[in-house]
Design a protein around this motif. Structure first.
Motif, short mmCIF file in Angstrom:
data_model
loop_
_atom_site.label_atom_id
_atom_site.label_comp_id
_atom_site.label_asym_id
_atom_site.label_seq_id
_atom_site.Cartn_x
_atom_site.Cartn_y
_atom_site.Cartn_z
N MET A 65 3.97 6.75 2.13
CA MET A 65 3.18 5.68 2.75
C MET A 65 2.47 4.83 1.71
SD MET A 65 3.61 5.85 6.05
CE MET A 65 2.40 4.63 6.51
N ALA A 66 2.44 5.26 0.43
CA ALA A 66 1.76 4.55 -0.65
C ALA A 66 0.30 4.27 -0.29
CB ALA A 66 2.48 3.24 -0.99
N LEU A 67 -0.38 5.31 0.20
CA LEU A 67 -1.78 5.13 0.60
C LEU A 67 -2.62 4.75 -0.62
CD1 LEU A 67 -2.47 8.09 3.06
CD2 LEU A 67 -2.01 5.68 3.60
N PRO A 68 -3.40 3.67 -0.54
CA PRO A 68 -4.30 3.33 -1.65
C PRO A 68 -5.31 4.44 -1.90
CG PRO A 68 -4.07 1.48 -0.11
CD PRO A 68 -3.44 2.68 0.54
N GLU A 69 -5.84 4.47 -3.12
CA GLU A 69 -6.71 5.56 -3.54
C GLU A 69 -7.90 5.77 -2.63
OE1 GLU A 69 -9.39 6.82 -7.48
OE2 GLU A 69 -8.18 4.99 -7.48
N ASN A 70 -8.49 4.70 -2.11
CA ASN A 70 -9.72 4.81 -1.33
C ASN A 70 -9.48 4.89 0.18
OD1 ASN A 70 -11.45 4.74 -3.61
ND2 ASN A 70 -11.13 2.52 -3.74
#
Length: 435
Positions: free
Chosen positions: A178-183
């Motif tokens: 999903m390439a979830l952003p870090e935050n």
């Protein structure tokens, strides 16, 4: 960086927990004429299954635009939209009894220990994977009534639905896929690994489903529209509204209009000083109407230039889509069409109104008819025209399209440029359509 230090380019990597409103922490201030860059996590299905969220999306913290004051508008020139996820899961939803109060998108609770908006942990994969951190019960408000998992090609031009084996593989590496952003604080929907409808190929055309300005009251981000906002009227949770009139404070950021993509210009009302631009809910594709109520939610990057339009005083968004996204009869006239029009005008002794340009007025409401009535009102106020004239111009030179069921529409017409110039919009229309 101080919140009010004006940046020519502003990168935003912080997200709200499902709310929009003037009390959210500001991401910073961008110059009038500056650029916003975002990398947003998926909306809908990820936040929907994460019980700590207060709304159905995960959007950026609001961005202050230099010089934007209440009564102005902010034009968002969408330069680029890029999908970073390699896959997603979606489908039509089923609600989990006992995991919410009056609204499954907003007032989550653990069905066993009763904790409101409980923190949660992931145990394994599948629809039982989201567990209350307090008692271990399945705490998600939603499952799939009919669900599927889609994987994308490297260029993000097509998506293919996969079978159980492929869905299971993606679930085991869900955050990465999903390439979830870090935050980001959501659980990735790939964990649910639905696998119906395998082998179906779909065209991709990414766009931004929830983008706009901050309303003057706090709202769940998924409910900042006239249709989803109906769920707030009479609701007993913290964001319940007492009447339809209170919903008029919305800014209609949640549109799910698939023409809000790279190359489009979205003009948004300013209802709090600074505008409070926010971005989220990127979709890899979607047919008109979003008939499942959800689509291919993805992480993605967007690059957006901002421009303040002073004193425009609009109530909801305006859209200048890409030329190819306009209805055929709302396309700017060709030279041959103008020549034919001039000949007819001479024959019948009338003055041809040649200087016109396309514009779309966004309307929202409880139903498609209500949304269209809302768009009529907004268009009449914008162009100083009666409803009869608006209806006539839209019938003869435009039309109405469904953004989302049950109640978001695009009302299109070719409007006289002198009316658009008088409102400070003429330069945008000329730049967009080469007039």
């Amino acid at each position: 960086m101080a919140q009010r230090e004006v940046q020519q380019e502003l990168d935003v990597d912080q997200y709200t927990l499902g709310l929009v409103g003037p009390d959210q922490e500001w991401a910073g201030t961008v110059a009038d004429g500056g650029t916003i860059r975002t990398h947003t996590p998926p909306a809908c299905w990820g936040p929907m299954i994460t019980p700590s969220f207060r709304g159905g999306h995960e959007v950026t913290n609001p961005i202050r635009v230099e010089g934007a004051e209440v009564g102005d508008a902010v034009a968002l020139h969408i330069r680029d939209v890029e999908v970073t996820s390699i896959a997603t899961s979606t489908g039509s939803m089923a609600e989990h009894e006992g995991a919410f109060g009056s609204d499954p998108f907003v007032d989550h609770k653990c069905p066993e220990c009763g904790t409101a908006w409980p923190e949660s942990v992931v145990e394994g994969t599948g629809e039982e994977a989201i567990r209350c951190a307090e008692c271990g019960a399945n705490a998600s408000s939603f499952g799939f009534e009919y669900g599927y998992t889609v994987v994308f090609d490297d260029d993000r031009t097509v998506g293919l639905t996969v079978g159980p084996e492929g869905a299971d593989d993606l679930a085991e590496r869900a955050d990465e896929a999903m390439a979830l952003p870090e935050n980001s604080r959501q659980h990735p929907i790939l964990l649910y690994k639905p696998s119906e409808m395998p082998g179906t190929l779909g065209h991709l055309r990414p766009f931004i489903g929830n983008i706009g300005t901050t309303p003057p009251i706090e709202l769940p981000d998924s409910h900042n529209a006239g249709d989803f906002g109906q769920f707030l009227i009479g609701a007993e949770h913290d964001w319940g509204l007492s009447s339809e009139a209170e919903l008029e404070d919305r800014t209609d950021g949640h549109m799910d209009i698939n023409a809000v993509r790279d190359g489009a210009i979205l003009v948004c009302p300013v209802k709090v000083d600074g505008g409070g631009v926010y971005v989220g809910d990127m979709h890899a594709n979607q047919g008109d109407g979003e008939l499942s109520l959800h689509t291919t939610d993805v992480s993605g990057r967007a690059t957006i230039d901002v421009e303040v339009i002073k004193g425009l005083g609009i109530d909801g968004p305006l859209l200048l889509p890409n030329r190819e996204d306009l209805p055929q009869i709302a396309q700017p006239y060709s030279d041959d069409e103008l020549a034919a029009g001039r000949a007819l005008a001479a024959e019948y002794d009338v003055d041809l109104v040649e200087d016109v340009g396309p514009i779309q007025v966004i309307g929202s409401g409880a139903t498609i008819n209500d949304a269209t009535d809302n768009a009529f009102e907004r268009a009449g106020a914008l162009l100083d025209m009666s409803e009869g004239e608006i209806r006539a111009r839209c019938t003869f030179t435009g039309g109405v399209e469904i953004g989302r069921l049950p109640g978001v529409v695009q009302l299109t017409m070719l409007a006289p440029m002198d009316r658009l110039d008088a409102r400070g919009l003429g330069h945008l229309v000329r730049d967009q359509y080469g007039r």
